[in-house]
Design an enzyme around this catalytic site. Structure first.
Site, PDB file in Angstrom:
ATOM      1  N   ARG A  73      27.902  43.683  38.219  1.00  0.00           N
ATOM      2  CA  ARG A  73      28.040  45.051  37.836  1.00  0.00           C
ATOM      3  C   ARG A  73      27.226  45.540  36.638  1.00  0.00           C
ATOM      4  O   ARG A  73      27.047  47.312  36.558  1.00  0.00           O
ATOM      5  CB  ARG A  73      29.614  45.192  37.529  1.00  0.00           C
ATOM      6  CG  ARG A  73      30.316  45.273  38.358  1.00  0.00           C
ATOM      7  CD  ARG A  73      31.497  44.611  38.744  1.00  0.00           C
ATOM      8  NE  ARG A  73      32.721  45.018  37.984  1.00  0.00           N
ATOM      9  CZ  ARG A  73      34.407  44.665  38.007  1.00  0.00           C
ATOM     10  NH1 ARG A  73      34.153  43.469  38.189  1.00  0.00           N
ATOM     11  NH2 ARG A  73      34.537  45.233  37.211  1.00  0.00           N
TER      12      ARG A  73
ATOM     13  N   ARG B 241      27.571  57.470  38.612  1.00  0.00           N
ATOM     14  CA  ARG B 241      27.248  56.413  38.262  1.00  0.00           C
ATOM     15  C   ARG B 241      25.933  56.269  38.622  1.00  0.00           C
ATOM     16  O   ARG B 241      25.538  55.660  38.053  1.00  0.00           O
ATOM     17  CB  ARG B 241      27.742  55.265  38.871  1.00  0.00           C
ATOM     18  CG  ARG B 241      29.068  54.649  37.848  1.00  0.00           C
ATOM     19  CD  ARG B 241      29.212  54.054  39.701  1.00  0.00           C
ATOM     20  NE  ARG B 241      29.925  51.911  38.229  1.00  0.00           N
ATOM     21  CZ  ARG B 241      31.053  52.504  38.262  1.00  0.00           C
ATOM     22  NH1 ARG B 241      31.759  52.975  38.512  1.00  0.00           N
ATOM     23  NH2 ARG B 241      31.449  51.510  38.310  1.00  0.00           N
TER      24      ARG B 241
ATOM     25  N   ARG C   7      41.764  41.851  40.653  1.00  0.00           N
ATOM     26  CA  ARG C   7      40.461  42.424  41.510  1.00  0.00           C
ATOM     27  C   ARG C   7      39.412  41.401  41.589  1.00  0.00           C
ATOM     28  O   ARG C   7      39.491  40.151  41.155  1.00  0.00           O
ATOM     29  CB  ARG C   7      39.971  43.899  40.848  1.00  0.00           C
ATOM     30  CG  ARG C   7      40.352  45.224  40.538  1.00  0.00           C
ATOM     31  CD  ARG C   7      40.284  45.816  39.851  1.00  0.00           C
ATOM     32  NE  ARG C   7      38.390  46.044  40.166  1.00  0.00           N
ATOM     33  CZ  ARG C   7      37.963  47.328  39.290  1.00  0.00           C
ATOM     34  NH1 ARG C   7      38.864  48.241  38.726  1.00  0.00           N
ATOM     35  NH2 ARG C   7      35.976  46.859  39.090  1.00  0.00           N
TER      36      ARG C   7
ATOM     37  N   ARG D 194      41.995  41.069  33.139  1.00  0.00           N
ATOM     38  CA  ARG D 194      42.960  41.699  33.494  1.00  0.00           C
ATOM     39  C   ARG D 194      44.096  41.427  35.089  1.00  0.00           C
ATOM     40  O   ARG D 194      43.409  41.120  35.814  1.00  0.00           O
ATOM     41  CB  ARG D 194      41.838  43.070  34.194  1.00  0.00           C
ATOM     42  CG  ARG D 194      42.201  44.158  34.571  1.00  0.00           C
ATOM     43  CD  ARG D 194      41.538  45.119  34.638  1.00  0.00           C
ATOM     44  NE  ARG D 194      40.408  44.883  36.101  1.00  0.00           N
ATOM     45  CZ  ARG D 194      39.166  45.513  35.399  1.00  0.00           C
ATOM     46  NH1 ARG D 194      39.487  47.050  34.614  1.00  0.00           N
ATOM     47  NH2 ARG D 194      38.018  45.662  36.245  1.00  0.00           N
TER      48      ARG D 194
ATOM     49  N   LYS E  15      37.812  52.919  30.342  1.00  0.00           N
ATOM     50  CA  LYS E  15      38.037  53.812  31.560  1.00  0.00           C
ATOM     51  C   LYS E  15      39.655  54.009  31.792  1.00  0.00           C
ATOM     52  O   LYS E  15      40.017  55.133  31.951  1.00  0.00           O
ATOM     53  CB  LYS E  15      36.539  54.097  32.177  1.00  0.00           C
ATOM     54  CG  LYS E  15      35.386  53.971  31.719  1.00  0.00           C
ATOM     55  CD  LYS E  15      34.029  53.974  32.076  1.00  0.00           C
ATOM     56  CE  LYS E  15      34.415  53.232  34.242  1.00  0.00           C
ATOM     57  NZ  LYS E  15      33.812  51.922  33.561  1.00  0.00           N
TER      58      LYS E  15
HETATM   59  P1  AP5 Z   1      39.740  49.060  31.766  1.00  0.00           P
HETATM   60  O1  AP5 Z   1      40.478  50.062  30.861  1.00  0.00           O
HETATM   61  O2  AP5 Z   1      40.606  48.348  33.410  1.00  0.00           O
HETATM   62  O3  AP5 Z   1      38.042  49.338  32.313  1.00  0.00           O
HETATM   63  P2  AP5 Z   1      37.357  49.543  33.530  1.00  0.00           P
HETATM   64  O4  AP5 Z   1      36.607  50.666  31.974  1.00  0.00           O
HETATM   65  O5  AP5 Z   1      38.556  50.389  34.147  1.00  0.00           O
HETATM   66  O6  AP5 Z   1      36.818  48.623  33.649  1.00  0.00           O
HETATM   67  P3  AP5 Z   1      36.874  49.035  36.044  1.00  0.00           P
HETATM   68  O7  AP5 Z   1      35.959  47.104  36.098  1.00  0.00           O
HETATM   69  O8  AP5 Z   1      37.498  49.738  36.187  1.00  0.00           O
HETATM   70  O9  AP5 Z   1      35.156  49.528  35.772  1.00  0.00           O
HETATM   71  P4  AP5 Z   1      34.122  49.167  36.459  1.00  0.00           P
HETATM   72  O10 AP5 Z   1      33.450  50.526  36.125  1.00  0.00           O
HETATM   73  O11 AP5 Z   1      33.553  48.339  36.897  1.00  0.00           O
HETATM   74  O12 AP5 Z   1      35.265  49.602  37.720  1.00  0.00           O
HETATM   75  P5  AP5 Z   1      35.071  50.963  38.775  1.00  0.00           P
HETATM   76  O13 AP5 Z   1      36.755  50.045  39.444  1.00  0.00           O
HETATM   77  O14 AP5 Z   1      34.942  51.880  38.467  1.00  0.00           O
HETATM   78  O15 AP5 Z   1      39.820  47.679  31.144  1.00  0.00           O
HETATM   79  C1  AP5 Z   1      39.116  46.171  31.277  1.00  0.00           C
HETATM   80  C2  AP5 Z   1      40.184  45.005  30.560  1.00  0.00           C
HETATM   81  O16 AP5 Z   1      40.426  45.710  29.033  1.00  0.00           O
HETATM   82  C3  AP5 Z   1      41.472  45.489  30.835  1.00  0.00           C
HETATM   83  O17 AP5 Z   1      42.102  43.936  31.255  1.00  0.00           O
HETATM   84  C4  AP5 Z   1      43.111  46.060  29.359  1.00  0.00           C
HETATM   85  O18 AP5 Z   1      43.742  46.125  28.708  1.00  0.00           O
HETATM   86  C5  AP5 Z   1      41.900  45.320  28.406  1.00  0.00           C
HETATM   87  N1  AP5 Z   1      41.413  47.009  27.340  1.00  0.00           N
HETATM   88  C6  AP5 Z   1      41.641  48.339  28.094  1.00  0.00           C
HETATM   89  N2  AP5 Z   1      40.952  48.733  26.711  1.00  0.00           N
HETATM   90  C7  AP5 Z   1      41.094  48.138  25.497  1.00  0.00           C
HETATM   91  C8  AP5 Z   1      40.732  47.927  23.897  1.00  0.00           C
HETATM   92  N3  AP5 Z   1      40.550  48.977  23.634  1.00  0.00           N
HETATM   93  N4  AP5 Z   1      40.733  47.118  23.826  1.00  0.00           N
HETATM   94  C9  AP5 Z   1      41.071  46.083  23.887  1.00  0.00           C
HETATM   95  N5  AP5 Z   1      41.700  45.550  25.062  1.00  0.00           N
HETATM   96  C10 AP5 Z   1      40.813  46.589  26.115  1.00  0.00           C
HETATM   97  O19 AP5 Z   1      34.346  50.389  40.127  1.00  0.00           O
HETATM   98  C11 AP5 Z   1      34.031  49.209  41.124  1.00  0.00           C
HETATM   99  C12 AP5 Z   1      32.943  49.209  42.557  1.00  0.00           C
HETATM  100  O20 AP5 Z   1      33.398  50.668  43.104  1.00  0.00           O
HETATM  101  C13 AP5 Z   1      31.457  49.255  41.677  1.00  0.00           C
HETATM  102  O21 AP5 Z   1      31.200  48.162  41.438  1.00  0.00           O
HETATM  103  C14 AP5 Z   1      30.869  49.271  42.769  1.00  0.00           C
HETATM  104  O22 AP5 Z   1      30.638  49.205  43.674  1.00  0.00           O
HETATM  105  C15 AP5 Z   1      32.402  50.758  43.591  1.00  0.00           C
HETATM  106  N6  AP5 Z   1      32.216  51.991  42.603  1.00  0.00           N
HETATM  107  C16 AP5 Z   1      32.555  52.744  42.066  1.00  0.00           C
HETATM  108  N7  AP5 Z   1      32.937  53.880  41.610  1.00  0.00           N
HETATM  109  C17 AP5 Z   1      31.310  53.882  42.215  1.00  0.00           C
HETATM  110  C18 AP5 Z   1      30.672  55.570  41.965  1.00  0.00           C
HETATM  111  N8  AP5 Z   1      31.056  56.133  41.233  1.00  0.00           N
HETATM  112  N9  AP5 Z   1      29.126  55.184  42.511  1.00  0.00           N
HETATM  113  C19 AP5 Z   1      28.940  54.098  43.034  1.00  0.00           C
HETATM  114  N10 AP5 Z   1      29.997  53.078  43.173  1.00  0.00           N
HETATM  115  C20 AP5 Z   1      30.894  53.236  42.576  1.00  0.00           C
END
Ligand code: AP5
Length: 216
Positions: free
Chosen positions: A172, A88, A161, A127, A14
């Protein structure tokens, strides 16, 4: 102006796709994960409270993240919003609908990025993110050109992270399947959902995303 939700499990890509849309189209990325990480590093009371929840891989309460999004939606300007990691839960999705109505905007598309669990573990464990500009890399599949130096901004502040470990990732994923995946049915029923193959190469996924946005 196009507003889109990128929906998918941790590591689905994402953030990677959102950053491309910011660069290519001048859209505004609203990542609740990034906002919460900023809050925790600012040392505020809210930041301290959310840090433990995030490190365990659990979801932060709806009130907090809805408040963060409301604040940004009413102040940010650009060629449309990319909701990355929000909503979410079903209450967050309802709240987003109300907030968009309030600011006179609508949701144009919801893109579900499908990736299997085994690939997610490999992606998350490799990552690396730039602490200055937020560019995302991967040790094996997308390393920086020069070791330890961000290609995009030249910073050497490359970070892993705190929640990118196996135990937290497992939690997660469970949170995703229990609380977030019902949103797939929610947006499908509204006729707004498109599913793309998140296992494809970054550029192929980007092309699929472009097609959805240009259609909307
Ligand atoms: P990346 O693009 O970083 O993936 P992502 O989907 O953004 O993953 P996240 O881990 O950031 O998502 P998340 O939902 O767990 O975290 P968030 O920060 O939202 O890609 C990942 C890796 O893969 C990279 O190394 C990239 O290079 C590689 N890659 C990407 N695309 C690729 C492809 N096509 N092919 C090969 N490799 C690829 O949330 C973190 C925490 O915050 C949550 O756990 C929760 O505690 C809290 N939080 C956040 N939002 C909320 C909410 N709305 N409600 C409640 N709690 C929340």
């Amino acid at each position: 102006m196009v507003n889109v939700i990128l929906l998918g499990p941790p590591g689905a890509g994402k953030g990677t796709q959102a950053k491309r849309l910011v660069d290519e189209r001048g859209m505004v990325q609203l990542s609740t994960g990034d906002m919460l990480r900023q809050a925790r590093s600012s040392g505020t009371e809210m930041g301290r409270r959310v840090a433990h929840v995030m490190d365990r891989g659990e979801l932060v309460t709806d009130d907090i993240v809805i408040g963060l999004i409301e604040e940004k939606l009413t102040h940010a300007e650009g060629a449309g919003f990319i909701f990355d990691g929000f909503p979410r839960t079903l209450p967050q999705a309802d709240a987003l609908g109300r907030l968009l109505d309030k600011v006179g905007q609508r949701l144009d598309a919801v893109i579900e990025m499908q990736v299997d669990d085994a690939a997610l573990v490999a992606r998350i464990s490799g990552r690396v993110t730039c602490g200055v500009c937020g560019a995302v890399y991967h040790d094996q599949t997308h390393p920086t050109r020069q070791p330890g130096v961000c290609d995009a901004c030249g910073s050497t502040d490359l970070r892993r992270r705190a929640d990118d470990n196996e135990a937290s990732l497992r939690q997660r994923l469970m949170e995703y399947y229990k609380k977030t995946s019902p949103l797939i049915g929610y947006y499908y029923a509204k006729g707004q959902l498109t599913t793309v193959d998140g296992l494809a190469a970054v550029e192929v996924v980007a092309e699929a995303v472009r097609r959805v946005l240009d259609k909307g």
